[in-house]
Design an enzyme around this catalytic site. Structure first.
Site, PDB file in Angstrom:
ATOM      1  N   CYS A  39      42.546  29.153  44.722  1.00 54.71           N
ATOM      2  CA  CYS A  39      41.286  29.541  45.367  1.00 54.71           C
ATOM      3  C   CYS A  39      40.316  30.075  44.317  1.00 54.71           C
ATOM      4  O   CYS A  39      40.721  30.636  43.300  1.00 54.71           O
ATOM      5  CB  CYS A  39      41.535  30.606  46.432  1.00 54.71           C
ATOM      6  SG  CYS A  39      40.034  31.078  47.348  1.00 54.71           S
ATOM      7  N   CYS A  98      42.599  35.349  52.419  1.00 52.96           N
ATOM      8  CA  CYS A  98      41.598  34.424  51.866  1.00 52.96           C
ATOM      9  C   CYS A  98      40.344  34.396  52.749  1.00 52.96           C
ATOM     10  O   CYS A  98      40.427  34.158  53.955  1.00 52.96           O
ATOM     11  CB  CYS A  98      42.207  33.022  51.755  1.00 52.96           C
ATOM     12  SG  CYS A  98      41.054  31.804  51.074  1.00 52.96           S
TER      13      CYS A  98
HETATM   14 CO    CO Z   1      40.549  32.535  48.958  1.00 53.80          CO
END
Ligand code: CO
Length: 215
Positions: A39, A98
């Site tokens: 990410c 996230c």
């Molecule tokens: Co993330």
């Protein structure tokens, strides 16, 4: 901005101090054994988490660590890493909490990025029977974070890049990990796939394990 250049000089000096020929060696070639697909979140810096130096980790990052079959950027990184750098491991690494996953779970409207995050909506749709309505909101996001990693691992395995590598007999394992920002530790989700035949069974075992842990 000045601060960043000063930090850069200090960093380069520190590296040179521990290994005077480090940059000279590195400028000649890179031979990473790992491709990291993670990410973009600033709290999940790939190299630092696994303690690897420049030259040791080939990295692709995007919001919510997605492997989308029409994403030329991610596919190009994968192809180059597998066919030319001959990495031995492809690691899809998600992280708890996230923001991209949370935005998808909460159906936030953030603009252009909503379209990208439809890929997380797809993950939720696949697993909707096991995503209980009454689940604690934070737990639900974390569960989707884990499920998202397992889906992206399968997406990696399904590309012709990985299938062709396995068909050639190339030594290549695809992994699914998740990182906890709260304690800095990685968890292996058990989807370590070394050939196409074991993809489905390992995926199902990992998903069952996730469903059990969040039951
Ligand atoms: Co993330």
């Amino acid at each position: 901005m000045k601060e960043l250049f000063e930090k850069n000089i200090a960093w380069a000096e520190a590296v040179k101090e521990s290994d005077p020929s480090f940059f000279e060696k590195l400028s000649k070639q890179q031979a990473p054994e790992y491709l990291w697909i993670g990410c973009s979140d600033s709290r999940v810096p790939a190299n630092e988490i696994v303690g690897l130096m420049p030259g040791e980790l080939f990295v692709h990052r995007n919001v919510a660590n997605l492997v989308v079959h029409s994403d030329l950027n991610c596919l190009s990184v994968m192809q180059y890493a597998v066919e030319y750098l001959k990495v031995k491991h492809v690691i899809v690494c998600g992280h708890y909490g996230c923001g991209g996953v949370r935005a998808s779970v909460e159906r936030q409207r953030l603009g252009l990025i909503d379209n990208w995050l439809l890929n997380v909506q797809d993950v939720q749709y696949i697993h909707q029977a096991f995503l209980a309505e009454g689940q604690d909101a934070k737990e639900l996001v974390n569960k989707v974070c884990e499920l998202n990693v397992t889906e992206q691992v399968v997406n990696v395995c399904k590309t012709n890049i990985i299938k062709d590598a396995w068909a050639r007999g190339q030594d290549l394992t695809v992994h699914g990990w998740i990182y906890s920002i709260a304690d800095g530790l990685l968890r292996d989700l058990g989807v370590n796939i070394t050939n196409l035949e074991e993809m489905r069974s390992k995926y199902h075992i990992a998903v069952e394990d996730i469903n059990k842990r969040y039951a």
